[in-house]
Enzyme design. Sequence first.
Site, PDB file in Angstrom:
ATOM      1  N   ASN A 109     -44.387 -53.456  57.832  1.00  0.00           N
ATOM      2  CA  ASN A 109     -44.070 -54.311  58.978  1.00  0.00           C
ATOM      3  C   ASN A 109     -45.344 -54.451  59.800  1.00  0.00           C
ATOM      4  O   ASN A 109     -45.721 -53.535  60.525  1.00  0.00           O
ATOM      5  CB  ASN A 109     -42.942 -53.652  59.802  1.00  0.00           C
ATOM      6  CG  ASN A 109     -42.659 -54.385  61.094  1.00  0.00           C
ATOM      7  OD1 ASN A 109     -43.146 -55.499  61.310  1.00  0.00           O
ATOM      8  ND2 ASN A 109     -41.867 -53.766  61.957  1.00  0.00           N
ATOM      9  N   TRP A 110     -45.979 -55.612  59.651  1.00  0.00           N
ATOM     10  CA  TRP A 110     -47.279 -55.811  60.315  1.00  0.00           C
ATOM     11  C   TRP A 110     -47.114 -56.158  61.789  1.00  0.00           C
ATOM     12  O   TRP A 110     -48.108 -56.267  62.508  1.00  0.00           O
ATOM     13  CB  TRP A 110     -48.080 -56.896  59.589  1.00  0.00           C
ATOM     14  CG  TRP A 110     -48.459 -56.550  58.175  1.00  0.00           C
ATOM     15  CD1 TRP A 110     -48.116 -55.412  57.481  1.00  0.00           C
ATOM     16  CD2 TRP A 110     -49.250 -57.334  57.275  1.00  0.00           C
ATOM     17  NE1 TRP A 110     -48.642 -55.455  56.215  1.00  0.00           N
ATOM     18  CE2 TRP A 110     -49.345 -56.630  56.056  1.00  0.00           C
ATOM     19  CE3 TRP A 110     -49.883 -58.582  57.366  1.00  0.00           C
ATOM     20  CZ2 TRP A 110     -50.050 -57.108  54.958  1.00  0.00           C
ATOM     21  CZ3 TRP A 110     -50.581 -59.073  56.273  1.00  0.00           C
ATOM     22  CH2 TRP A 110     -50.668 -58.344  55.082  1.00  0.00           C
ATOM     23  N   HIS A 149     -34.710 -54.676  64.337  1.00  0.00           N
ATOM     24  CA  HIS A 149     -35.727 -53.651  64.612  1.00  0.00           C
ATOM     25  C   HIS A 149     -35.582 -53.199  66.061  1.00  0.00           C
ATOM     26  O   HIS A 149     -35.233 -53.997  66.942  1.00  0.00           O
ATOM     27  CB  HIS A 149     -37.122 -54.234  64.363  1.00  0.00           C
ATOM     28  CG  HIS A 149     -38.199 -53.200  64.404  1.00  0.00           C
ATOM     29  ND1 HIS A 149     -38.709 -52.707  65.580  1.00  0.00           N
ATOM     30  CD2 HIS A 149     -38.844 -52.543  63.413  1.00  0.00           C
ATOM     31  CE1 HIS A 149     -39.630 -51.796  65.309  1.00  0.00           C
ATOM     32  NE2 HIS A 149     -39.727 -51.673  63.995  1.00  0.00           N
ATOM     33  N   GLU A 177     -34.552 -45.754  61.444  1.00  0.00           N
ATOM     34  CA  GLU A 177     -35.780 -45.600  62.221  1.00  0.00           C
ATOM     35  C   GLU A 177     -35.458 -44.951  63.559  1.00  0.00           C
ATOM     36  O   GLU A 177     -35.099 -45.654  64.518  1.00  0.00           O
ATOM     37  CB  GLU A 177     -36.410 -46.976  62.471  1.00  0.00           C
ATOM     38  CG  GLU A 177     -36.793 -47.711  61.205  1.00  0.00           C
ATOM     39  CD  GLU A 177     -37.952 -48.654  61.448  1.00  0.00           C
ATOM     40  OE1 GLU A 177     -38.965 -48.491  60.757  1.00  0.00           O
ATOM     41  OE2 GLU A 177     -37.864 -49.523  62.324  1.00  0.00           O
ATOM     42  N   GLY A 237     -44.911 -49.137  59.752  1.00  0.00           N
ATOM     43  CA  GLY A 237     -45.531 -49.966  60.787  1.00  0.00           C
ATOM     44  C   GLY A 237     -47.037 -49.759  60.780  1.00  0.00           C
ATOM     45  O   GLY A 237     -47.757 -50.354  59.974  1.00  0.00           O
ATOM     46  N   GLY A 238     -47.515 -48.875  61.663  1.00  0.00           N
ATOM     47  CA  GLY A 238     -48.955 -48.675  61.845  1.00  0.00           C
ATOM     48  C   GLY A 238     -49.744 -48.512  60.552  1.00  0.00           C
ATOM     49  O   GLY A 238     -50.763 -49.189  60.356  1.00  0.00           O
TER      50      GLY A 238
HETATM   51  C1  PEP Z   1     -41.733 -49.632  62.512  1.00  0.00           C
HETATM   52  O1  PEP Z   1     -42.035 -50.203  63.563  1.00  0.00           O
HETATM   53  O2  PEP Z   1     -40.872 -50.114  61.769  1.00  0.00           O
HETATM   54  C2  PEP Z   1     -42.408 -48.378  62.208  1.00  0.00           C
HETATM   55  C3  PEP Z   1     -41.851 -47.554  61.361  1.00  0.00           C
HETATM   56  O3  PEP Z   1     -43.590 -48.150  62.856  1.00  0.00           O
HETATM   57  P1  PEP Z   1     -44.578 -46.888  62.643  1.00  0.00           P
HETATM   58  O4  PEP Z   1     -44.720 -46.667  61.173  1.00  0.00           O
HETATM   59  O5  PEP Z   1     -45.856 -47.327  63.287  1.00  0.00           O
HETATM   60  O6  PEP Z   1     -43.945 -45.743  63.332  1.00  0.00           O
END
Ligand code: PEP
Length: 254
Positions: A12-13, A98, A170, A237-238
């Site tokens: 997920n960019w 999300h 999440e 995400g990151g």
């Molecule tokens: C996300 O936003 O879906 C996520 C999992 O972010 P991160 O990996 O940065 O925690």
Amino acid sequence: MKKLRKKIIAGNWKMNKSTAEAQALAQEIVKELAGCSEADVVLCPPFTALKVVGDVISQTSIKLGAQNMHWEGEGAFTGEISASMLRDLYCWYVILGHSERRTCFGETDDHVNRKVKAALAATLLPIVCVGETLKEREAGQTEAVVKRQLEGGLAGLGAGELAKVVVAYEPVWAIGTGRTATPEQAQEVHAFIRKVLAGLASEEAAQTVRIQYGGSMKPANARDLLTQPDIDGGLIGGASLDARLFVEIVRQAM
Ligand code: PEP
């Protein structure tokens, strides 16, 4: 009656990358993962980069995903994008509900439900996000929150439709914070999610649904999470903004 579920890793960019940067990132990922078919890999760039990323991955097994959509098919909805528009750009998946959409843009379980139905009607596969805040976890409400989000977001789906959905667990307190759920904490909620899904449709459908973990997943913690019996992939995400880290996580899923 445990079924073999193919792991699914999605990046997920979020609101990052110009078209040129998105193209370069996708090219790097394609170079590293050429021929990989042991795990499903999905790239979810911002809307503005869907076309360019779609072109880069078009001859590969990597699939394109979007980060949101509207439930209506067309019309006077300024700033919105429909499921058929995403299909037109060769999207296979769409992330729905999300926590950033819920928190920053007021998305409710009812909105998520409308979007899930519209996505499935357009043959887009929804990645439906659920998860509790830190306050809710500390108040012992994790299961109640996740159950409410699943029952609301997936209401009215038949077993066949439900089986096509990907669920992403999440925990909000783990997103972008560097704080990851332990494999045991995550597995406990994933097993609970599967139980709720069985109640919504059937045990067979619940065994088919892939449940991703999301929240600060990185190469160092991916394997321990991905080897849990009910963790079928990751929503990243990151770390998905760095080809090396993302590819390393995909390798841990193989
Ligand atoms: C996300 O936003 O879906 C996520 C999992 O972010 P991160 O990996 O940065 O925690």
